[in-house]
Design an enzyme around this catalytic site. Structure first.
Site, PDB file in Angstrom:
ATOM      1  N   SER A 284     -30.922 -22.711  47.191  1.00  0.00           N
ATOM      2  CA  SER A 284     -29.490 -22.759  46.876  1.00  0.00           C
ATOM      3  C   SER A 284     -28.772 -23.557  47.954  1.00  0.00           C
ATOM      4  O   SER A 284     -29.138 -23.496  49.142  1.00  0.00           O
ATOM      5  CB  SER A 284     -28.909 -21.344  46.835  1.00  0.00           C
ATOM      6  OG  SER A 284     -27.486 -21.393  46.851  1.00  0.00           O
TER       7      SER A 284
ATOM      8  N   TYR B  46     -27.520 -13.285  50.208  1.00  0.00           N
ATOM      9  CA  TYR B  46     -28.075 -14.255  49.246  1.00  0.00           C
ATOM     10  C   TYR B  46     -28.421 -15.560  49.959  1.00  0.00           C
ATOM     11  O   TYR B  46     -29.534 -16.089  49.796  1.00  0.00           O
ATOM     12  CB  TYR B  46     -27.051 -14.496  48.128  1.00  0.00           C
ATOM     13  CG  TYR B  46     -27.450 -15.561  47.137  1.00  0.00           C
ATOM     14  CD1 TYR B  46     -28.462 -15.316  46.204  1.00  0.00           C
ATOM     15  CD2 TYR B  46     -26.833 -16.803  47.127  1.00  0.00           C
ATOM     16  CE1 TYR B  46     -28.836 -16.297  45.281  1.00  0.00           C
ATOM     17  CE2 TYR B  46     -27.187 -17.780  46.211  1.00  0.00           C
ATOM     18  CZ  TYR B  46     -28.193 -17.521  45.296  1.00  0.00           C
ATOM     19  OH  TYR B  46     -28.558 -18.492  44.392  1.00  0.00           O
TER      20      TYR B  46
HETATM   21  N1  LIG Z   1     -26.449 -20.719  38.834  1.00  0.00           N
HETATM   22  C1  LIG Z   1     -26.180 -21.199  40.038  1.00  0.00           C
HETATM   23  O1  LIG Z   1     -25.056 -21.607  40.351  1.00  0.00           O
HETATM   24  C2  LIG Z   1     -27.263 -21.274  41.078  1.00  0.00           C
HETATM   25  C3  LIG Z   1     -26.997 -22.011  42.249  1.00  0.00           C
HETATM   26  C4  LIG Z   1     -27.982 -22.103  43.218  1.00  0.00           C
HETATM   27  C5  LIG Z   1     -29.195 -21.499  43.036  1.00  0.00           C
HETATM   28  N2  LIG Z   1     -29.435 -20.781  41.891  1.00  0.00           N
HETATM   29  C6  LIG Z   1     -30.764 -20.171  41.763  1.00  0.00           C
HETATM   30  O2  LIG Z   1     -31.384 -20.644  40.587  1.00  0.00           O
HETATM   31  C7  LIG Z   1     -32.270 -19.660  40.072  1.00  0.00           C
HETATM   32  C8  LIG Z   1     -31.925 -19.373  38.624  1.00  0.00           C
HETATM   33  O3  LIG Z   1     -30.576 -18.918  38.575  1.00  0.00           O
HETATM   34  P1  LIG Z   1     -29.745 -18.834  37.203  1.00  0.00           P
HETATM   35  O4  LIG Z   1     -28.352 -19.179  37.549  1.00  0.00           O
HETATM   36  O5  LIG Z   1     -30.445 -19.549  36.132  1.00  0.00           O
HETATM   37  O6  LIG Z   1     -29.796 -17.231  36.975  1.00  0.00           O
HETATM   38  P2  LIG Z   1     -29.638 -16.371  35.645  1.00  0.00           P
HETATM   39  O7  LIG Z   1     -28.806 -17.104  34.663  1.00  0.00           O
HETATM   40  O8  LIG Z   1     -29.179 -15.036  36.118  1.00  0.00           O
HETATM   41  O9  LIG Z   1     -31.147 -16.272  35.097  1.00  0.00           O
HETATM   42  C9  LIG Z   1     -32.081 -15.619  35.925  1.00  0.00           C
HETATM   43  C10 LIG Z   1     -33.462 -15.748  35.354  1.00  0.00           C
HETATM   44  O10 LIG Z   1     -34.354 -15.141  36.282  1.00  0.00           O
HETATM   45  C11 LIG Z   1     -34.983 -14.033  35.661  1.00  0.00           C
HETATM   46  N3  LIG Z   1     -35.082 -12.927  36.585  1.00  0.00           N
HETATM   47  C12 LIG Z   1     -34.092 -12.264  37.223  1.00  0.00           C
HETATM   48  N4  LIG Z   1     -34.606 -11.279  37.975  1.00  0.00           N
HETATM   49  C13 LIG Z   1     -35.951 -11.327  37.792  1.00  0.00           C
HETATM   50  C14 LIG Z   1     -37.020 -10.563  38.276  1.00  0.00           C
HETATM   51  N5  LIG Z   1     -36.842  -9.521  39.109  1.00  0.00           N
HETATM   52  N6  LIG Z   1     -38.275 -10.878  37.872  1.00  0.00           N
HETATM   53  C15 LIG Z   1     -38.482 -11.920  37.017  1.00  0.00           C
HETATM   54  N7  LIG Z   1     -37.497 -12.656  36.514  1.00  0.00           N
HETATM   55  C16 LIG Z   1     -36.251 -12.378  36.905  1.00  0.00           C
HETATM   56  C17 LIG Z   1     -34.117 -13.662  34.486  1.00  0.00           C
HETATM   57  O11 LIG Z   1     -34.949 -12.974  33.535  1.00  0.00           O
HETATM   58  P3  LIG Z   1     -34.336 -11.973  32.416  1.00  0.00           P
HETATM   59  O12 LIG Z   1     -33.706 -12.899  31.414  1.00  0.00           O
HETATM   60  O13 LIG Z   1     -35.494 -11.245  31.856  1.00  0.00           O
HETATM   61  O14 LIG Z   1     -33.344 -11.113  33.088  1.00  0.00           O
HETATM   62  C18 LIG Z   1     -33.634 -15.045  34.041  1.00  0.00           C
HETATM   63  O15 LIG Z   1     -34.618 -15.710  33.294  1.00  0.00           O
HETATM   64  C19 LIG Z   1     -32.112 -18.433  40.982  1.00  0.00           C
HETATM   65  O16 LIG Z   1     -33.139 -18.444  41.954  1.00  0.00           O
HETATM   66  C20 LIG Z   1     -30.749 -18.665  41.630  1.00  0.00           C
HETATM   67  O17 LIG Z   1     -30.647 -17.990  42.853  1.00  0.00           O
HETATM   68  C21 LIG Z   1     -28.498 -20.657  40.923  1.00  0.00           C
END
Ligand SMILES: NC(=O)c1ccc[n+]([C@@H]2O[C@H](COP(=O)([O-])OP(=O)(O)OC[C@H]3O[C@@H](n4cnc5c(N)ncnc54)[C@H](OP(=O)(O)O)[C@@H]3O)[C@@H](O)[C@H]2O)c1
Length: 248
Positions: A143, A157
């Site tokens: 991130s 985080y």
């Molecule tokens: N969105 C942003 O702005 C942003 C920015 C920087 C970094 N990130 C990083 O990018 C990655 C994806 O984020 P996102 O925004 O796509 O999040 P999201 O929309 O909340 O989706 C999270 C995904 O991870 C899965 N997940 C959550 N907890 C889990 C666990 N304990 N075991 C296995 N799978 C799990 C969820 O599965 P389920 O559907 O089964 O719950 C879902 O497929 C993360 O590492 C996040 O920290 C995001």
């Protein structure tokens, strides 16, 4: 010939958001893709059907990244069902609002955060390193907050994502001798369930970026696909910011 033809990938947290965009992109580029999820079974099944209907190959594995044994099982299940492993993408991640002056209340959340965002990633790489060979790829989703934090309440985080970047640099050293690359992609604000782009908070975040907007998950997936492909063969130990200029 597709960029990732004959490659087998595992994406953790692939049912929604950035992970789902990565699954779709790797499959579109020719890889056979396993992905994990923890709760969204309907979305996981719908994604498998979408990819298989389009002529690709995907499988969904329920595995909680907060539990080492389940992560290890997901790696083994990928190899068992798809035959081997060439690309590991750690995208599963959680966030928590945990200001340090409220630490007693948020300690369990901190432990859960580290279990998923740090230990879960390490467990996947440890197990995958037994199967990845020459040309193998590990891509960890960090991130932009690991480098610069502009809001209160997200230190836990940010620290977990800084650990991912530090781990990745070390793993690049560990696995380089086998011809395996390890890199971190650090997204900035990306429109997902975790960080919707239509809230009051989002308008403040958008103003922080040079481009004045959130990323679409596909814009993160495109960089992951590049790192997974043959053109990125000499990139390892790198941290690539995909943040619309948020940290510029
Ligand atoms: N969105 C942003 O702005 C942003 C920015 C920087 C970094 N990130 C990083 O990018 C990655 C994806 O984020 P996102 O925004 O796509 O999040 P999201 O929309 O909340 O989706 C999270 C995904 O991870 C899965 N997940 C959550 N907890 C889990 C666990 N304990 N075991 C296995 N799978 C799990 C969820 O599965 P389920 O559907 O089964 O719950 C879902 O497929 C993360 O590492 C996040 O920290 C995001």
């Amino acid at each position: 010939m597709s960029n990732l033809a004959n490659k087998i990938a595992l994406v953790t947290g692939g049912s929604r958001g950035i992970g789902a965009a990565i699954v779709k992109r790797l499959a579109a580029d020719g890889a056979r893709v396993a992905f994990t999820y923890v709760s969204a079974e309907d979305k996981a099944n719908a994604l498998v059907s979408e990819i298989n209907r389009a002529g690709g190959k995907a499988i969904a594995i329920r595995a909680n990244s907060g539990k080492v044994k389940e992560v290890e099982h997901a790696v083994e299940e990928t190899v068992k069902q798809l035959g081997s492993l060439d690309i590991l993408v750690n995208s599963a991640g959680v966030t928590v609002y945990s200001p340090v002056d409220n630490a007693e209340d948020t300690l369990p959340a901190l432990e859960q955060l580290h279990a998923v965002n740090v230990t879960g990633v390490a467990a996947a790489v440890r197990k995958a390193s037994k199967y990845l060979g020459e040309g193998g790829r590990v891509i960890n989703i960090g991130s932009s907050t690991a480098d610069r934090m502009s809001f209160a309440g997200f230190a836990d985080y940010a620290a977990s994502k800084a650990a991912v970047a530090a781990y990745s640099r070390g793993w690049a050293r560990d696995l380089g001798k086998k011809g395996i690359t390890v890199n971190t992609v650090q997204p900035g604000p990306t429109a997902t369930d975790m960080n919707p782009d239509n809230t009051e908070f989002a308008s403040v975040v958008k103003a922080e970026t040079a481009l004045g907007r959130y990323a679409a998950p596909e814009e993160i997936a495109a960089v992951v696909a590049f790192l997974a492909g043959p053109d990125a063969s000499y990139i390892t130990g790198s941290t690539i910011r995909v943040d619309g200029g948020q940290n510029s």
